[in-house]
Design a protein around this motif. Structure first.
Motif, PDB file in Angstrom:
ATOM      1  N   LEU A 273       1.054   2.707   2.870  1.00 57.29           N
ATOM      2  CA  LEU A 273       1.864   1.837   3.727  1.00 57.29           C
ATOM      3  C   LEU A 273       3.004   2.653   4.329  1.00 57.29           C
ATOM      4  O   LEU A 273       4.103   2.734   3.788  1.00 57.29           O
ATOM      5  N   SER A 274       2.732   3.298   5.458  1.00 56.87           N
ATOM      6  CA  SER A 274       3.764   4.154   6.056  1.00 56.87           C
ATOM      7  C   SER A 274       3.575   4.195   7.566  1.00 56.87           C
ATOM      8  O   SER A 274       2.540   3.782   8.097  1.00 56.87           O
TER       9      SER A 274
ATOM     10  N   LYS B 250      -1.875  -1.155  -4.516  1.00 59.98           N
ATOM     11  CA  LYS B 250      -3.156  -0.450  -4.486  1.00 59.98           C
ATOM     12  C   LYS B 250      -4.258  -1.379  -3.961  1.00 59.98           C
ATOM     13  O   LYS B 250      -5.110  -0.967  -3.155  1.00 59.98           O
ATOM     14  N   THR B 251      -4.195  -2.639  -4.416  1.00 58.38           N
ATOM     15  CA  THR B 251      -5.171  -3.632  -3.961  1.00 58.38           C
ATOM     16  C   THR B 251      -5.027  -3.883  -2.462  1.00 58.38           C
ATOM     17  O   THR B 251      -6.028  -3.996  -1.740  1.00 58.38           O
ATOM     18  N   ILE B 252      -3.792  -3.958  -1.981  1.00 58.86           N
ATOM     19  CA  ILE B 252      -3.534  -4.174  -0.553  1.00 58.86           C
ATOM     20  C   ILE B 252      -4.121  -3.028   0.271  1.00 58.86           C
ATOM     21  O   ILE B 252      -4.771  -3.235   1.299  1.00 58.86           O
ATOM     22  N   ASN B 253      -3.907  -1.779  -0.198  1.00 61.76           N
ATOM     23  CA  ASN B 253      -4.461  -0.605   0.500  1.00 61.76           C
ATOM     24  C   ASN B 253      -5.981  -0.673   0.583  1.00 61.76           C
ATOM     25  O   ASN B 253      -6.581  -0.341   1.612  1.00 61.76           O
ATOM     26  N   GLN B 254      -6.589  -1.127  -0.523  1.00 63.39           N
ATOM     27  CA  GLN B 254      -8.050  -1.219  -0.538  1.00 63.39           C
ATOM     28  C   GLN B 254      -8.554  -2.290   0.424  1.00 63.39           C
ATOM     29  O   GLN B 254      -9.530  -2.080   1.151  1.00 63.39           O
ATOM     30  N   ILE B 255      -7.870  -3.442   0.441  1.00 60.50           N
ATOM     31  CA  ILE B 255      -8.285  -4.535   1.325  1.00 60.50           C
ATOM     32  C   ILE B 255      -8.161  -4.120   2.787  1.00 60.50           C
ATOM     33  O   ILE B 255      -9.043  -4.399   3.610  1.00 60.50           O
TER      34      ILE B 255
ATOM     35  N   THR C 280      -3.642 -15.299  -5.446  1.00 64.68           N
ATOM     36  CA  THR C 280      -2.732 -14.184  -5.734  1.00 64.68           C
ATOM     37  C   THR C 280      -1.529 -14.216  -4.790  1.00 64.68           C
ATOM     38  O   THR C 280      -1.442 -15.052  -3.909  1.00 64.68           O
ATOM     39  N   ASP C 281      -0.591 -13.271  -4.977  1.00 68.75           N
ATOM     40  CA  ASP C 281       0.635 -13.202  -4.170  1.00 68.75           C
ATOM     41  C   ASP C 281       0.761 -11.872  -3.453  1.00 68.75           C
ATOM     42  O   ASP C 281       1.845 -11.297  -3.354  1.00 68.75           O
ATOM     43  N   LEU C 282      -0.350 -11.375  -2.920  1.00 73.51           N
ATOM     44  CA  LEU C 282      -0.302 -10.069  -2.268  1.00 73.51           C
ATOM     45  C   LEU C 282       0.544 -10.095  -1.000  1.00 73.51           C
ATOM     46  O   LEU C 282       1.293  -9.146  -0.733  1.00 73.51           O
TER      47      LEU C 282
ATOM     48  N   PRO D 152      -7.054 -10.245   6.378  1.00 73.83           N
ATOM     49  CA  PRO D 152      -7.772  -9.950   5.124  1.00 73.83           C
ATOM     50  C   PRO D 152      -6.926 -10.248   3.868  1.00 73.83           C
ATOM     51  O   PRO D 152      -7.459 -10.720   2.864  1.00 73.83           O
ATOM     52  N   ILE D 153      -5.621  -9.979   3.945  1.00 73.80           N
ATOM     53  CA  ILE D 153      -4.753 -10.240   2.791  1.00 73.80           C
ATOM     54  C   ILE D 153      -4.590 -11.746   2.570  1.00 73.80           C
ATOM     55  O   ILE D 153      -4.639 -12.232   1.440  1.00 73.80           O
TER      56      ILE D 153
END
Length: 592
Positions: free
Chosen positions: A572-573, A561-566, A526-528, A516-517
């Motif tokens: 991230l833990s 935050k965007t990564i968590n949503q995607i 983008t550079d996620l 997804p990322i």
């Protein structure tokens, strides 16, 4: 002198020239007879052309001191004689004004030598230069001078000298052929005698030095000085490599059989000859001859040395064959260690190679893989032979024992280190050796190598494991995105777990975890994914991540935050962070 007397003088001169086949005698007689044939002449000089160095050199003279004249080398077109050589036509210089003009392009160094050879510098009052022609090629120039202001050469003198030159050319060619054969035979006999008496390369080199009265050294194709005729010759040979690397490269890649260079070394002029030494079609070394004062070799000696270079080739091949034989035996023993059980027989074989199982050593296996899928079997065989020579050269420098096994398109080495070597020192030593080997392989015979180094073990029973590690490293280099061509097993880290896993499974894991990322980055430019990688490698420190990516901390905060949503996660833990980092490792190091 009337015409009849001139003809009688000419006939007598020709008779004298044909009375001997010794070249030096012919030339000395020739130069003296010129003064008898050409009335009023005071001095004469014979320049011969040397194709190998593209220069005219003074070979014989009358009225000049050869002590100085022998150092003169003229470019074709330089001075009266050089211009005559190029035009291939005889000419008269009627006056001092003509001779001065004819010598205006001669270097100061040559003019100085010319003046010393006369006992005081002066331009000739008149001169004649005629070419020596053979089969439409000019082999030299005969120049006659008058220093008496009252006399001057005329057209009859020119025609007479041209007639004399025709006969002189025949005498020179006959004597040259005879002397070449005689000189070559003598040199070959002398050097062969030393070779047959098992004198070795060193004694052959000293023998050649004695014959030609010059310093001699032998290089291999890597410019290592193998032997020299004396310690002084060795110093000169080493200094030439150090101070003239471009010259050495030009010599080894040049198609000409012999190269001559005049160089400045130790504040003195040196004349240097390089004769290539071949084995089949490959240059395996250079025979170097060093002459003081920028002198040149007598062309007869140079021809003889060219012919005799085969003796050096045979001796160098003999030395190499002995070394390769040792390598093959060590390879047989290594093959026993890798593919058979360690038994009493193999222990005895190891003892012959000065490896005692009761002693304590460290062992490490290294695999070299020829990464050349498009080469034919013949090409691979030829290049592997060259590679073995390069490997042999490097391991001979090492202070510890090395075993070498030649196997298909790979070469396996086992290095034996004393216990006091640390793992870091062993890695550095091996990396240094193979950096040199890879450099030579790529540069000299356009061969790409992949090198895998196994783990360091302390018993012969464990050498098999070290070899398997080396194989894994090579496999990894073949299948990964790494630009490196050398990999040690300890550098693999977690990647060693992926080596035997199906690529389809790895691909699925990356897609499921990071898909997804990756898709989001492709759609939105983008550079996620890069942000996630840096963030996890920075121990999830946003400030450090921002610093490494040259952005503001708030930018990193927004991206995370965007990564968590995607990914539809809260943070991230724990296991989530582990899976993401593992997927990043797989994507980076294993093509999927």
């Amino acid at each position: 002198m009337n015409t009849e007397k001139k003809l009688i003088s000419l006939i007598n001169s020709v008779r004298v020239l044909n009375s001997t086949r010794d070249l030096d005698t012919v030339l000395n007689q020739l130069i003296k007879e010129v003064l008898n044939v050409i009335e009023g002449s005071n001095a004469s000089v014979l320049f011969l052309y040397d194709k190998k160095i593209n220069k005219l050199y003074a070979k014989a003279a009358a009225g000049f001191d050869m002590k100085y004249l022998k150092h003169i080398l003229l470019e074709p077109g330089e001075g009266m004689s050089g211009r005559t050589f190029l035009s291939q036509k005889g000419r008269i210089f009627h006056s001092k004004e003509d001779t001065t003009k004819g010598m205006k392009d001669v270097s100061e160094e040559i003019l100085d030598l010319y003046g010393k050879s006369l006992g005081g510098f002066q331009y000739p009052s008149s001169a004649i230069c005629v070419p020596l022609m053979s089969n439409e090629e000019c082999i030299g120039v005969l120049t006659v001078d008058i220093y008496d202001k009252e006399n001057e050469f005329n057209e009859d003198d020119l025609k007479l000298l041209e007639t004399f030159a025709v006969q002189a050319t025949v005498a020179i060619e006959n004597a040259t052929l005879f002397s070449k054969n005689e000189r070559t035979q003598k040199m070959h006999e002398e050097l062969s005698k030393v070779s047959l008496s098992q004198g070795g390369l060193s004694e052959i080199t000293k023998a050649l030095s004695g014959i030609i009265e010059a310093k001699v050294a032998v290089y291999n194709e890597y410019f290592d000085v193998l032997v020299s005729s004396s310690s002084e010759a060795g110093d000169v040979a080493a200094a030439v490599v150090q101070h003239f690397p471009e010259l050495m490269q030009r010599v080894i890649h040049h198609e000409r059989t012999v190269i001559y260079e005049k160089i400045q070394l130790f504040n003195n002029d040196k004349g240097v000859y390089f004769f290539p030494v071949y084995a089949d079609k490959y240059i395996i070394g250079l025979l170097a001859i060093f002459l003081d004062g920028g002198d040149i070799l007598d062309p007869l000696d140079m021809f003889a040395v060219e012919q005799a270079s085969v003796i050096f080739a045979l001796e160098m091949n003999r030395r190499e064959s002995t070394a390769i034989k040792d390598l093959k035996y060590s390879g047989y023993v290594l093959d026993q260690l890798l593919h058979r059980e360690l038994n009493e027989l193999s222990l005895n074989q190891l003892a012959k190679l000065h490896i005692d199982e009761s002693e304590k050593y460290q062992f490490v296996a290294v695999k070299s893989y020829m990464n050349e899928a498009l080469l034919s079997i013949k090409e691979i065989s030829e290049k592997k032979h060259l590679l073995l020579r390069a490997i042999n050269r490097e391991i001979l420098k090492l202070p510890f024992k090395t075993f070498v096994l030649d196997k298909d398109i790979e070469i396996i080495c086992m290095f034996v280190f004393p216990l006091h070597f640390t793992e870091e020192n062993i890695y550095k030593e091996i990396k240094k050796v193979y950096s040199s080997i890879q450099g030579h392989a790529q540069e000299k015979f356009h061969l790409s190598l992949l090198i895998g180094m196994g783990r360091i073990v302390t018993s012969l029973q464990e050498v098999k494991a070290s070899y398997r590690d080396a194989e894994k490293c090579v496999d990894y280099l073949q299948s990964s995105n790494l630009k490196s061509t050398f990999l040690a097993y300890h550098q693999l880290g977690i990647q060693r777990l992926f080596l035997k896993t199906e690529k389809s499974e790895l691909n699925d894991f990356v897609k499921d975890t990071l898909g997804p990322i990756i898709a989001y980055d492709e759609r939105n430019e983008t550079d996620l994914l890069e942000t996630l990688k840096v963030y996890l490698e920075s121990n999830q420190n946003m400030a450090q991540t921002a610093k490494k990516m040259y952005v503001h901390t708030n930018t990193i905060k927004y991206r995370l935050k965007t990564i968590n949503q995607i990914l539809q996660i809260e943070s991230l833990s724990g296991r989530i962070a582990f899976d993401l980092q593992l997927a990043l490792y797989i994507q980076e190091y294993v093509p999927v």
